[in-house]
Scaffold this motif. Structure first.
Motif, PDB file in Angstrom:
ATOM      1  N   ILE A  45       0.863  -1.180   0.000  1.00 63.54           N
ATOM      2  CA  ILE A  45       0.000   0.000   0.000  1.00 63.54           C
ATOM      3  C   ILE A  45       0.898   1.227   0.000  1.00 63.54           C
ATOM      4  O   ILE A  45       1.877   1.281   0.760  1.00 63.54           O
ATOM      5  CB  ILE A  45      -0.922  -0.018   1.222  1.00 63.54           C
ATOM      6  CG1 ILE A  45      -2.005  -1.092   1.013  1.00 63.54           C
ATOM      7  CG2 ILE A  45      -1.559   1.357   1.455  1.00 63.54           C
ATOM      8  CD1 ILE A  45      -2.951  -1.278   2.168  1.00 63.54           C
ATOM      9  N   ASN A  46       0.591   2.182  -0.869  1.00 63.38           N
ATOM     10  CA  ASN A  46       1.279   3.480  -0.854  1.00 63.38           C
ATOM     11  C   ASN A  46       0.218   4.511  -0.462  1.00 63.38           C
ATOM     12  O   ASN A  46      -0.573   4.958  -1.303  1.00 63.38           O
ATOM     13  CB  ASN A  46       1.893   3.780  -2.235  1.00 63.38           C
ATOM     14  CG  ASN A  46       2.699   5.077  -2.246  1.00 63.38           C
ATOM     15  OD1 ASN A  46       2.421   5.994  -1.475  1.00 63.38           O
ATOM     16  ND2 ASN A  46       3.678   5.158  -3.128  1.00 63.38           N
ATOM     17  N   SER A  47       0.178   4.838   0.836  1.00 54.87           N
ATOM     18  CA  SER A  47      -0.880   5.716   1.359  1.00 54.87           C
ATOM     19  C   SER A  47      -0.797   7.104   0.753  1.00 54.87           C
ATOM     20  O   SER A  47      -1.828   7.740   0.494  1.00 54.87           O
ATOM     21  CB  SER A  47      -0.761   5.863   2.868  1.00 54.87           C
ATOM     22  OG  SER A  47      -0.592   4.632   3.450  1.00 54.87           O
ATOM     23  N   GLU A  48       0.423   7.585   0.536  1.00 55.42           N
ATOM     24  CA  GLU A  48       0.589   8.932  -0.021  1.00 55.42           C
ATOM     25  C   GLU A  48      -0.060   9.018  -1.410  1.00 55.42           C
ATOM     26  O   GLU A  48      -0.647  10.032  -1.780  1.00 55.42           O
ATOM     27  CB  GLU A  48       2.087   9.248  -0.115  1.00 55.42           C
ATOM     28  CG  GLU A  48       2.370  10.711  -0.347  1.00 55.42           C
ATOM     29  CD  GLU A  48       3.870  11.001  -0.388  1.00 55.42           C
ATOM     30  OE1 GLU A  48       4.672  10.081  -0.589  1.00 55.42           O
ATOM     31  OE2 GLU A  48       4.201  12.180  -0.234  1.00 55.42           O
ATOM     32  N   GLN A  49       0.050   7.943  -2.192  1.00 53.55           N
ATOM     33  CA  GLN A  49      -0.541   7.919  -3.533  1.00 53.55           C
ATOM     34  C   GLN A  49      -2.001   7.455  -3.501  1.00 53.55           C
ATOM     35  O   GLN A  49      -2.692   7.520  -4.516  1.00 53.55           O
ATOM     36  CB  GLN A  49       0.261   6.988  -4.455  1.00 53.55           C
ATOM     37  CG  GLN A  49       1.652   7.487  -4.804  1.00 53.55           C
ATOM     38  CD  GLN A  49       1.618   8.691  -5.723  1.00 53.55           C
ATOM     39  OE1 GLN A  49       0.742   8.814  -6.582  1.00 53.55           O
ATOM     40  NE2 GLN A  49       2.541   9.622  -5.542  1.00 53.55           N
ATOM     41  N   GLY A  50      -2.455   6.961  -2.353  1.00 55.85           N
ATOM     42  CA  GLY A  50      -3.838   6.466  -2.242  1.00 55.85           C
ATOM     43  C   GLY A  50      -4.091   5.221  -3.071  1.00 55.85           C
ATOM     44  O   GLY A  50      -5.171   5.052  -3.647  1.00 55.85           O
ATOM     45  N   ILE A  51      -3.060   4.355  -3.104  1.00 57.89           N
ATOM     46  CA  ILE A  51      -3.181   3.159  -3.946  1.00 57.89           C
ATOM     47  C   ILE A  51      -2.682   1.906  -3.236  1.00 57.89           C
ATOM     48  O   ILE A  51      -1.896   1.987  -2.295  1.00 57.89           O
ATOM     49  CB  ILE A  51      -2.393   3.293  -5.274  1.00 57.89           C
ATOM     50  CG1 ILE A  51      -0.900   3.513  -4.999  1.00 57.89           C
ATOM     51  CG2 ILE A  51      -2.949   4.403  -6.136  1.00 57.89           C
ATOM     52  CD1 ILE A  51      -0.027   3.431  -6.238  1.00 57.89           C
ATOM     53  N   GLU A  52      -3.143   0.743  -3.743  1.00 58.51           N
ATOM     54  CA  GLU A  52      -2.484  -0.526  -3.439  1.00 58.51           C
ATOM     55  C   GLU A  52      -1.931  -1.028  -4.765  1.00 58.51           C
ATOM     56  O   GLU A  52      -2.622  -0.984  -5.786  1.00 58.51           O
ATOM     57  CB  GLU A  52      -3.461  -1.538  -2.836  1.00 58.51           C
ATOM     58  CG  GLU A  52      -2.721  -2.808  -2.434  1.00 58.51           C
ATOM     59  CD  GLU A  52      -3.568  -3.770  -1.611  1.00 58.51           C
ATOM     60  OE1 GLU A  52      -4.789  -3.572  -1.475  1.00 58.51           O
ATOM     61  OE2 GLU A  52      -2.969  -4.758  -1.119  1.00 58.51           O
TER      62      GLU A  52
END
Ligand code: CMX
Length: 145
Positions: A45-52
């Motif tokens: 998960i990349n929270s900064e990008q809002g993606i998994e």
């Protein structure tokens, strides 16, 4: 004006991966494994990008990245709403993102982010807007030592 290739040609190592926007990450991983024999390398998960995201490998080392949104404001969510599933980015590995950004800036090509951000598998990333590249979002990737 020089083309982006001339501007950062000395820094490009090659194509790192192609990134696909998907609605259902589990389903897309299964599809790429079952249809094409791709091997799941990593998932995070990349929270900064809002993606998994999931990185899949082929036997020659080439990579496909599957990108699913976990935030309605993410770039992937916007892409899916406007374009639907499909190729969202082409990622090029560079020796130095900071230098690439400087050289692009000199050619009046501003990167999407003012500073590099964290990408998959410990990389640093930034982007060149599709308006500079003939409609393709280019991700620049630098592997940290
Ligand atoms: N590929 C091709 N064209 C694209 C595009 C893409 N991925 N995303 C947007 N566009 C087009 C739009 O269709 C639109 O075209 P028209 O003007 O012809 O309608 C134009 O670009 C719009 O530009 P915009 O208003 O700046 O568009 P967005 O708000 O959709 O933002 C962008 C585009 C590139 C700035 C945004 O997607 C972004 O910030 N991307 C970088 C971050 C990112 O992609 N994160 C996800 C991946 C993270 C990872 O790989 O780790």
């Amino acid at each position: 004006m020089p083309t982006p290739q001339e501007v950062i040609g000395d820094l490009i190592i090659g194509i790192d991966h192609i990134g696909l926007a998907v609605q259902d990450l589990d389903g897309a991983i299964e599809k790429w494994q079952n249809l094409f024999g791709a091997r799941l390398h990593s998932r995070e998960i990349n929270s900064e990008q809002g993606i998994e995201e999931a990185m899949l490998h082929f036997s020659d080392g080439s990579q496909v990245q599957l990108l699913a949104s976990i935030d309605s404001q993410s770039a992937i969510s916007k892409f899916l709403t406007k374009h639907g599933e499909g190729v969202q980015q082409l990622a090029l590995e560079v020796t130095s993102i900071a230098q690439a950004m400087q050289q692009l800036e000199k050619a009046q090509i501003s990167s999407v982010y003012p500073a590099q951000k964290k990408g998959a598998n410990g990389t640093w990333i930034n982007f060149i807007h599709p308006k500079y590249t003939g409609g393709v979002l280019i991700e620049l990737v630098e592997y940290s030592a």
